[in-house]
Design a protein around this motif. Structure first.
Motif, PDB file in Angstrom:
ATOM      1  N   LEU A 174     -43.858 -26.702  80.604  1.00  8.68           N
ATOM      2  CA  LEU A 174     -44.438 -27.152  79.342  1.00  8.68           C
ATOM      3  C   LEU A 174     -45.143 -25.986  78.665  1.00  8.68           C
ATOM      4  O   LEU A 174     -45.660 -25.077  79.328  1.00  8.68           O
ATOM      5  N   PHE A 175     -45.168 -26.007  77.357  1.00  7.51           N
ATOM      6  CA  PHE A 175     -45.751 -24.907  76.595  1.00  7.51           C
ATOM      7  C   PHE A 175     -47.273 -24.897  76.705  1.00  7.51           C
ATOM      8  O   PHE A 175     -47.935 -25.904  76.495  1.00  7.51           O
ATOM      9  N   SER A 176     -47.797 -23.736  77.057  1.00  3.59           N
ATOM     10  CA  SER A 176     -49.237 -23.484  77.021  1.00  3.59           C
ATOM     11  C   SER A 176     -49.428 -21.973  77.043  1.00  3.59           C
ATOM     12  O   SER A 176     -48.483 -21.214  77.344  1.00  3.59           O
ATOM     13  N   TYR A 177     -50.625 -21.524  76.766  1.00 10.05           N
ATOM     14  CA  TYR A 177     -50.938 -20.089  76.781  1.00 10.05           C
ATOM     15  C   TYR A 177     -50.641 -19.507  78.154  1.00 10.05           C
ATOM     16  O   TYR A 177     -49.938 -18.499  78.292  1.00 10.05           O
ATOM     17  N   ALA A 178     -51.175 -20.144  79.195  1.00  8.93           N
ATOM     18  CA  ALA A 178     -51.013 -19.624  80.558  1.00  8.93           C
ATOM     19  C   ALA A 178     -49.559 -19.681  81.007  1.00  8.93           C
ATOM     20  O   ALA A 178     -49.056 -18.737  81.635  1.00  8.93           O
ATOM     21  N   ASN A 179     -48.869 -20.768  80.695  1.00  8.81           N
ATOM     22  CA  ASN A 179     -47.474 -20.893  81.122  1.00  8.81           C
ATOM     23  C   ASN A 179     -46.579 -19.883  80.429  1.00  8.81           C
ATOM     24  O   ASN A 179     -45.654 -19.333  81.038  1.00  8.81           O
ATOM     25  N   LEU A 180     -46.840 -19.608  79.163  1.00  5.77           N
ATOM     26  CA  LEU A 180     -46.029 -18.626  78.446  1.00  5.77           C
ATOM     27  C   LEU A 180     -46.237 -17.232  79.035  1.00  5.77           C
ATOM     28  O   LEU A 180     -45.269 -16.491  79.246  1.00  5.77           O
ATOM     29  N   ALA A 181     -47.481 -16.869  79.317  1.00  3.04           N
ATOM     30  CA  ALA A 181     -47.763 -15.559  79.916  1.00  3.04           C
ATOM     31  C   ALA A 181     -47.075 -15.434  81.272  1.00  3.04           C
ATOM     32  O   ALA A 181     -46.460 -14.408  81.588  1.00  3.04           O
ATOM     33  N   SER A 182     -47.163 -16.488  82.066  1.00  4.08           N
ATOM     34  CA  SER A 182     -46.551 -16.468  83.395  1.00  4.08           C
ATOM     35  C   SER A 182     -45.032 -16.366  83.309  1.00  4.08           C
ATOM     36  O   SER A 182     -44.403 -15.589  84.037  1.00  4.08           O
ATOM     37  N   MET A 183     -44.434 -17.155  82.414  1.00  2.00           N
ATOM     38  CA  MET A 183     -42.971 -17.151  82.285  1.00  2.00           C
ATOM     39  C   MET A 183     -42.456 -15.806  81.777  1.00  2.00           C
ATOM     40  O   MET A 183     -41.404 -15.321  82.207  1.00  2.00           O
ATOM     41  N   LEU A 184     -43.183 -15.178  80.870  1.00  2.00           N
ATOM     42  CA  LEU A 184     -42.761 -13.872  80.359  1.00  2.00           C
ATOM     43  C   LEU A 184     -42.889 -12.789  81.433  1.00  2.00           C
ATOM     44  O   LEU A 184     -42.061 -11.878  81.510  1.00  2.00           O
ATOM     45  N   ASN A 185     -43.923 -12.878  82.252  1.00  2.00           N
ATOM     46  CA  ASN A 185     -44.063 -11.915  83.346  1.00  2.00           C
ATOM     47  C   ASN A 185     -42.936 -12.066  84.355  1.00  2.00           C
ATOM     48  O   ASN A 185     -42.470 -11.088  84.942  1.00  2.00           O
ATOM     49  N   LYS A 186     -42.474 -13.274  84.519  1.00  2.00           N
ATOM     50  CA  LYS A 186     -41.437 -13.566  85.507  1.00  2.00           C
ATOM     51  C   LYS A 186     -40.036 -13.299  84.978  1.00  2.00           C
ATOM     52  O   LYS A 186     -39.174 -12.780  85.696  1.00  2.00           O
ATOM     53  N   HIS A 187     -39.787 -13.634  83.710  1.00  2.00           N
ATOM     54  CA  HIS A 187     -38.420 -13.595  83.183  1.00  2.00           C
ATOM     55  C   HIS A 187     -38.203 -12.583  82.056  1.00  2.00           C
ATOM     56  O   HIS A 187     -37.056 -12.352  81.671  1.00  2.00           O
ATOM     57  N   GLN A 188     -39.254 -12.041  81.477  1.00  2.00           N
ATOM     58  CA  GLN A 188     -39.178 -11.088  80.364  1.00  2.00           C
ATOM     59  C   GLN A 188     -38.661 -11.684  79.059  1.00  2.00           C
ATOM     60  O   GLN A 188     -38.996 -11.204  77.986  1.00  2.00           O
ATOM     61  N   MET A 189     -37.842 -12.706  79.131  1.00  2.00           N
ATOM     62  CA  MET A 189     -37.356 -13.364  77.916  1.00  2.00           C
ATOM     63  C   MET A 189     -37.344 -14.866  78.129  1.00  2.00           C
ATOM     64  O   MET A 189     -36.901 -15.347  79.185  1.00  2.00           O
ATOM     65  N   VAL A 190     -37.832 -15.608  77.141  1.00  2.00           N
ATOM     66  CA  VAL A 190     -37.854 -17.066  77.235  1.00  2.00           C
ATOM     67  C   VAL A 190     -37.486 -17.660  75.879  1.00  2.00           C
ATOM     68  O   VAL A 190     -37.563 -16.990  74.846  1.00  2.00           O
ATOM     69  N   TYR A 191     -37.113 -18.939  75.912  1.00  2.00           N
ATOM     70  CA  TYR A 191     -36.901 -19.696  74.686  1.00  2.00           C
ATOM     71  C   TYR A 191     -37.975 -20.779  74.614  1.00  2.00           C
ATOM     72  O   TYR A 191     -38.166 -21.540  75.566  1.00  2.00           O
ATOM     73  N   VAL A 192     -38.662 -20.824  73.499  1.00  2.00           N
ATOM     74  CA  VAL A 192     -39.684 -21.835  73.257  1.00  2.00           C
ATOM     75  C   VAL A 192     -39.041 -22.889  72.359  1.00  2.00           C
ATOM     76  O   VAL A 192     -38.638 -22.598  71.236  1.00  2.00           O
TER      77      VAL A 192
END
Length: 332
Positions: free
Chosen positions: A110-128
Motif C-alpha cells: 500500500l502507498f505510504s512514505y515509508a513503503n515507497l522509500a523501502s520499495m525504491l531501495n529494494k527495487h530501484q523502480m516502482v509503479y504507483v
C-alpha cells in the motif's frame, strides 16, 4: 467469512477505517489519523471517539486485523451480472493466497512514505497505481538512481528530483485522489523500443465453464509507460510479439500455452472468492528472461483492442459470450 456483528479495523497508511457487517449490510466509518503503532492509535480512538462509543453499543465482539480489508472485499456483496472487483490491492492478495501463483506476482504494498522509500531501495523502480481505476489512468513510474536522485514519469512527462522528500511532495501533487498501491517495476520486454505486455481473456461459456477466448500482445505508445488501448496502446498478434525472442514456432506455441494455463489458475483463485465472475482479463508482462509476471487481473475487461486484429475471430467470440451473460446490449 466475516461474522455478523463483528468489527474489523483496516489501517490505510496512517488513517483508520472500521468496517462491520450488520443487518445484512456492510458499513464503513473513517475515524481519523493515528500516531505511533496502529493498535495504540486504535485503542486511543476507541476510548475518545463518541462515534465509536455509539457504534460499540450495537456491535460485538471486536476483532482487530490490520489486513481485514482484504477479507471485507472478498465477502462484500456485489451488484452485478458479472462480479466486478475494482481494488488492485485486494486482487493482488487473492493471487498471493495461492503459493503456486505468488511467484508470478510483483512485490506490492500500500502507498505510504515509508513503503515507497523501502520499495525504491529494494527495487530501484516502482509503479504507483490507483487502487481503483482503469485504462492506465493515474499510473506513475518512480525510479531511484545510484546517487540518490529520483525520477518520476506520468504520461509523457518525466521529472527529476535531488531528494526523496522533494520527489514525494511532487508525487502527491500528481496523484489522483483515493488509495494507491506500489508495485515493483518489472523491466518489460521492449519491441521497437516500446514497452510490451500481454492481455489474456477468459470467459464463462454457455455451459458456465471457463473458456479461453483471446490473447493479444500490446505495444505501448512510444512516449508512454502503459500499454492500454485508451492510452495509445496498439494490438500485436502474439507471433509478432514473441518471434523476436522465441524463434521456433513450436516453442512459441508451448510458451503461449503456459501463459493460458497461468490465466486459468488465476481464474480458479478468483472463483474461490466469488463464483459469479463471468470474465477475467489477465495482464501479463515478460521480463528479459521471459518470466511471466501477472501485472493485474481485470474483472470487467474491455475487449476493444482485439478489434484491431485483422482476424476478428477472438473479438467476435468475446462479444458473443458478453451478450450471452447480459454484460452488453444483446443487439449487435
Amino acid at each position: 467469512m466475516l461474522e455478523r456483528s463483528s468489527l474489523y479495523v483496516d489501517f490505510w497508511g496512517r488513517s483508520l477505517h472500521l468496517v462491520w457487517f450488520r443487518a445484512g449490510h456492510f458499513n464503513r466509518e473513517r475515524l481519523g489519523f493515528y500516531q505511533g503503532q496502529p493498535e495504540a492509535g486504535y485503542h486511543t480512538l476507541m476510548r475518545r471517539t463518541p462515534k465509536m462509543r455509539r457504534i460499540l453499543k450495537i456491535i460485538s465482539p471486536i476483532q482487530i486485523s490490520p489486513i481485514s480489508y482484504n477479507e471485507v472485499n472478498r465477502t462484500m456483496p456485489v451488484d452485478q451480472k458479472n462480479a466486478n472487483l475494482g481494488s488492485k490491492w485486494v486482487k493482488t492478495q487473492i493471487l498471493l493466497s495461492s503459493p503456486e501463483l505468488s511467484r508470478y506476482v510483483p512485490d506490492t504494498s500500500l502507498f505510504s512514505y515509508a513503503n515507497l522509500a523501502s520499495m525504491l531501495n529494494k527495487h530501484q523502480m516502482v509503479y504507483v497505481k490507483p487502487d481503483k481505476g482503469s485504462a492506465g489512468r493515474g499510473i506513475i513510474r518512480v525510479s531511484r538512481g545510484k546517487i540518490s536522485r529520483y525520477w518520476m514519469r506520468s504520461g509523457t512527462k518525466q521529472l527529476r528530483f535531488n531528494s526523496f522528500d522533494e520527489m514525494f511532495i511532487a508525487l502527491n501533487a500528481h496523484k489522483l485522489s483515493g488509495i494507491y498501491i506500489i508495485q515493483a517495476g518489472i523491466k518489460l520486454l521492449r519491441l521497437r523500443n516500446r514497452l510490451t505486455d500481454i492481455r489474456i481473456v477468459i470467459q464463462r461459456n454457455e455451459q458456465n465453464k471457463w473458456e479461453f477466448t483471446g490473447i493479444i500482445g500490446r505495444l505501448a505508445h512510444p512516449r508512454k509507460i502503459v500499454t492500454n488501448y485508451h492510452a495509445g496502446g496498439k494490438a500485436l498478434p502474439m507471433k509478432a510479439l514473441l518471434s523476436p525472442f522465441i524463434k521456433q514456432r513450436a516453442d512459441r506455441i508451448e510458451f503461449t500455452a503456459r501463459l493460458k494455463e497461468l490465466s486459468f489458475k488465476a481464474a480458479h483463485e478468483f472463483n474461490k472468492t466469488n463464483p459469479r465472475f463471468k470474465e477475467l482479463g489477465v495482464d501479463i508482462g515478460l521480463d528479459a528472461s521471459l518470466h511471466p509476471w501477472i501485472l493485474e487481473v481485470n474483472t470487467k475487461p474491455n475487449s476493444i483492442i482485439f478489434k484491431q486484429l485483422k482476424d476478428k475471430t477472438m473479438f467476435r467470440r468475446m462479444l458473443e459470450l458478453k451478450r450471452f451473460h447480459g454484460l452488453i446490449n444483446p443487439n449487435p
